[in-house]
Motif scaffolding. Structure first.
Motif, PDB file in Angstrom:
ATOM      1  N   ALA A 113     -21.371 -22.118  26.180  1.00 29.39           N
ATOM      2  CA  ALA A 113     -21.078 -21.785  24.709  1.00 29.39           C
ATOM      3  C   ALA A 113     -21.566 -20.259  24.699  1.00 29.39           C
ATOM      4  O   ALA A 113     -21.122 -19.378  23.991  1.00 29.39           O
ATOM      5  N   ASN A 117     -19.814 -16.606  24.032  1.00 27.31           N
ATOM      6  CA  ASN A 117     -19.955 -15.719  22.841  1.00 27.31           C
ATOM      7  C   ASN A 117     -20.959 -14.522  22.856  1.00 27.31           C
ATOM      8  O   ASN A 117     -21.445 -14.012  21.927  1.00 27.31           O
ATOM      9  N   ASP A 357     -16.734 -22.137  11.512  1.00 18.76           N
ATOM     10  CA  ASP A 357     -16.043 -21.187  12.403  1.00 18.76           C
ATOM     11  C   ASP A 357     -16.279 -21.702  14.051  1.00 18.76           C
ATOM     12  O   ASP A 357     -15.253 -20.924  14.694  1.00 18.76           O
ATOM     13  N   HIS A 358     -17.200 -22.503  14.335  1.00 20.62           N
ATOM     14  CA  HIS A 358     -17.246 -22.704  15.912  1.00 20.62           C
ATOM     15  C   HIS A 358     -17.609 -24.302  16.042  1.00 20.62           C
ATOM     16  O   HIS A 358     -18.802 -24.671  16.362  1.00 20.62           O
ATOM     17  N   THR A 361     -17.747 -26.371  20.304  1.00 15.16           N
ATOM     18  CA  THR A 361     -18.857 -25.942  21.133  1.00 15.16           C
ATOM     19  C   THR A 361     -19.878 -25.263  20.560  1.00 15.16           C
ATOM     20  O   THR A 361     -20.888 -24.813  21.339  1.00 15.16           O
ATOM     21  N   GLY A 362     -19.949 -24.673  19.124  1.00 13.49           N
ATOM     22  CA  GLY A 362     -20.808 -23.864  18.819  1.00 13.49           C
ATOM     23  C   GLY A 362     -20.817 -22.695  19.160  1.00 13.49           C
ATOM     24  O   GLY A 362     -20.010 -22.191  20.001  1.00 13.49           O
ATOM     25  N   THR A 363     -21.980 -21.806  18.770  1.00 21.32           N
ATOM     26  CA  THR A 363     -21.983 -20.581  19.241  1.00 21.32           C
ATOM     27  C   THR A 363     -22.998 -20.384  20.333  1.00 21.32           C
ATOM     28  O   THR A 363     -23.014 -19.258  20.983  1.00 21.32           O
ATOM     29  N   THR A 367     -28.792 -18.494  19.954  1.00 26.83           N
ATOM     30  CA  THR A 367     -27.747 -17.544  18.781  1.00 26.83           C
ATOM     31  C   THR A 367     -28.285 -17.755  17.273  1.00 26.83           C
ATOM     32  O   THR A 367     -27.981 -16.965  16.315  1.00 26.83           O
ATOM     33  N   GLN A 402     -25.236 -24.519  17.292  1.00 29.13           N
ATOM     34  CA  GLN A 402     -25.214 -23.807  18.706  1.00 29.13           C
ATOM     35  C   GLN A 402     -24.631 -24.540  19.534  1.00 29.13           C
ATOM     36  O   GLN A 402     -24.087 -24.122  20.606  1.00 29.13           O
ATOM     37  N   GLY A 404     -22.285 -27.407  18.433  1.00 30.30           N
ATOM     38  CA  GLY A 404     -20.950 -28.145  17.799  1.00 30.30           C
ATOM     39  C   GLY A 404     -21.156 -29.466  18.018  1.00 30.30           C
ATOM     40  O   GLY A 404     -22.072 -30.099  18.033  1.00 30.30           O
TER      41      GLY A 404
END
Length: 476
Positions: A113, A117, A357-358, A361-363, A367, A402, A404
């Motif tokens: 992820a 990103n 927004d994510h 799988t997260g950012t 991050t 991070q 998700g």
């Protein structure tokens, strides 16, 4: 060679101390190389040195930058060495470690992820190192076949080391951070609330408190097993308790207070209850209040002219209720407002905004408020208007943002599989203690990034490795 093996622990300790006396990076590098040589001489003592290195790592790094990666290299070399030995003998029981797969999946989700990103490879590797270095101890100890006598030797050495850390911390408190600390640490611009807390060799009152809490548990096992040195161990527990109180670490006290309660109910161990109550009661009377009194006297002798002080106010009166105030102010309007502006509630609110927004799988790793973002710029901070050097101090929101839902479910699976593995090990007191450590971590995760805390994970993953061995008994 036999002499070197017999004196290996002393030699390894000297390898840590000499670079402090000769504070050039090259001496730290040479000491690290010399320690790695002991992989082929005495693996057990090399493992033991980690329990001295990591709790004091910030101080060691500050005094000699050549010691920065010593612990990491020792763990990696031990892991590779044992891996090679067991594969040669066809003795590596991979099925024993199936329960760890979800944790590796969590790391994989975060890494992928992060790359998707816009996170660079180096920040991701930096964060993976933070998560995985001490995690390898689970496999190392699971294969090293430590005996009961080895464990108690570890506990004795670590307790003696902890006593020195406590004495160092108390001197730090009494002399208001003006002696026995690196000059850079003395110059830290701490708030009045944080300035009265003991930071110690870990350079963080919460990390120091976590370490002392674990040591109090472990000192009880020593107290039960040692006959000749019971008074010494109990006196040490008083020192540890008093020092722990002086860290004013609310989250740690809540987390380990709950863990201790579970341990007492689970084991029905009345002697542990008496030990803990006695240690904290005497720690309060013999360490906490006397240290505050001594600190106030030193402050008065070095303070501004008396006419600048409020009538009827002394440093003692300002600090004597600090411990109770720390807990009573947790939910005050001022604390909640500050937390919402730039604190844990701000991080939680901002984290939920990013998670929406994510969500899957997260950012990605590196991050959102992890150790990597303190060293590398995050690609999402500008978009979400987050200031640099923000640290989440909440493991749960960090995992959600991070990695998700996938990463969160992977960590949850790891926790459940680990619990089942510990229960199936049937290692009695050790199993219960390890579960209590896990419960403390689950609660502490609300206040700290517990998975990045090398000191806590050092002990937790080590205990988990011990549980994979069938004949480890912590008490007679």
């Amino acid at each position: 060679m036999k002499f070197i093996e017999k004196q290996s622990l002393f030699i390894l300790i000297m390898c840590l101390l000499v670079p402090l006396a000769v504070p050039y990076p090259i001496t730290g590098y040479i000491a690290t190389v010399l320690m790695l040589i002991f992989i082929g001489i005495n693996k057990k003592n090399l493992l033991l040195i980690l329990f001295i290195y990591f709790p004091a790592r910030p101080l060691l790094m500050e005094l000699n930058s050549g010691l920065t990666y010593t612990g990491d290299l020792i763990i990696l070399t031990l892991f590779i060495s044992l891996l090679m030995e067991n594969f040669k003998k066809y003795e590596w029981q991979i099925s024993k470690y199936h329960f760890t797969v979800p944790f590796w999946l969590f790391c994989l989700v975060g890494a992928v992820a992060g790359l998707l990103n816009g996170v660079g490879i180096f920040p991701i590797l930096f964060e993976l190192r933070a998560l995985l270095v001490t995690f390898l101890l689970l496999y190392i100890i699971g294969e090293l076949n430590l005996e009961r006598k080895d464990i108690f030797r570890f506990l004795k050495v670590i307790l003696i080391f902890t006593i020195f850390l406590c004495l160092h911390g108390i001197l730090e408190k009494i002399f208001s951070r003006t002696i026995l600390l690196p000059h850079e640490w003395e110059m830290w611009n701490l708030s009045p609330t944080n300035r009265m807390r003991i930071y110690g060799a870990p350079a963080n009152p919460n990390v120091f408190a976590l370490f002392l809490s674990i040591q109090l548990f472990l000192s009880f096992f020593l107290f039960q097993s040692l006959k000749k040195y019971k008074p010494f161990v109990f006196l040490a527990s008083i020192l540890l308790s008093g020092t722990l109180l002086l860290t004013y670490s609310r989250g740690t006290m809540i987390a380990f207070g709950f863990a201790a309660l579970v341990f007492i109910i689970w084991t029905r161990n009345k002697s542990f209850l008496k030990y803990a109550v006695g240690a904290f009661g005497l720690g309060l009377l013999l360490i906490y209040y006397p240290v505050l009194f001594a600190s106030s006297k030193v402050e008065v002798s070095a303070s501004v002219p008396m006419e600048n002080m409020e009538i009827g106010s002394t440093p003692t009166s300002e600090h004597e209720h600090a411990l109770s105030n720390r807990f009573s102010e947790m939910f005050s309007n001022t604390t909640l407002h500050q937390s919402t502006e730039w604190g844990r509630l701000y991080v939680l609110i901002k984290g939920l905004e990013i998670f929406k927004d994510h969500p899957i799988t997260g950012t990605g790793l590196a991050t959102f408020g992890d150790s990597a973002t303190l060293s590398f710029s995050s690609p999402i901070y500008q978009e979400y208007k987050i200031g640099e050097r923000m640290y989440t101090d909440n493991q749960y929101i960090q995992i959600l943002v991070q990695t998700g839902v996938l990463g969160f479910l992977a960590v949850l699976a790891f926790i459940l599989f680990t619990y089942r593995k510990i229960i199936k090990s049937r290692n009695g007191t050790l199993a219960v203690f390890t579960i209590c450590l896990m419960l403390a971590a689950l609660l502490a995760g609300l206040f700290y990034n517990i998975l990045e805390d090398k000191t806590f994970t050092l002990f937790f993953y080590s205990c988990l490795g011990f549980c994979l061995q069938k004949d480890i008994i912590l008490k007679d």
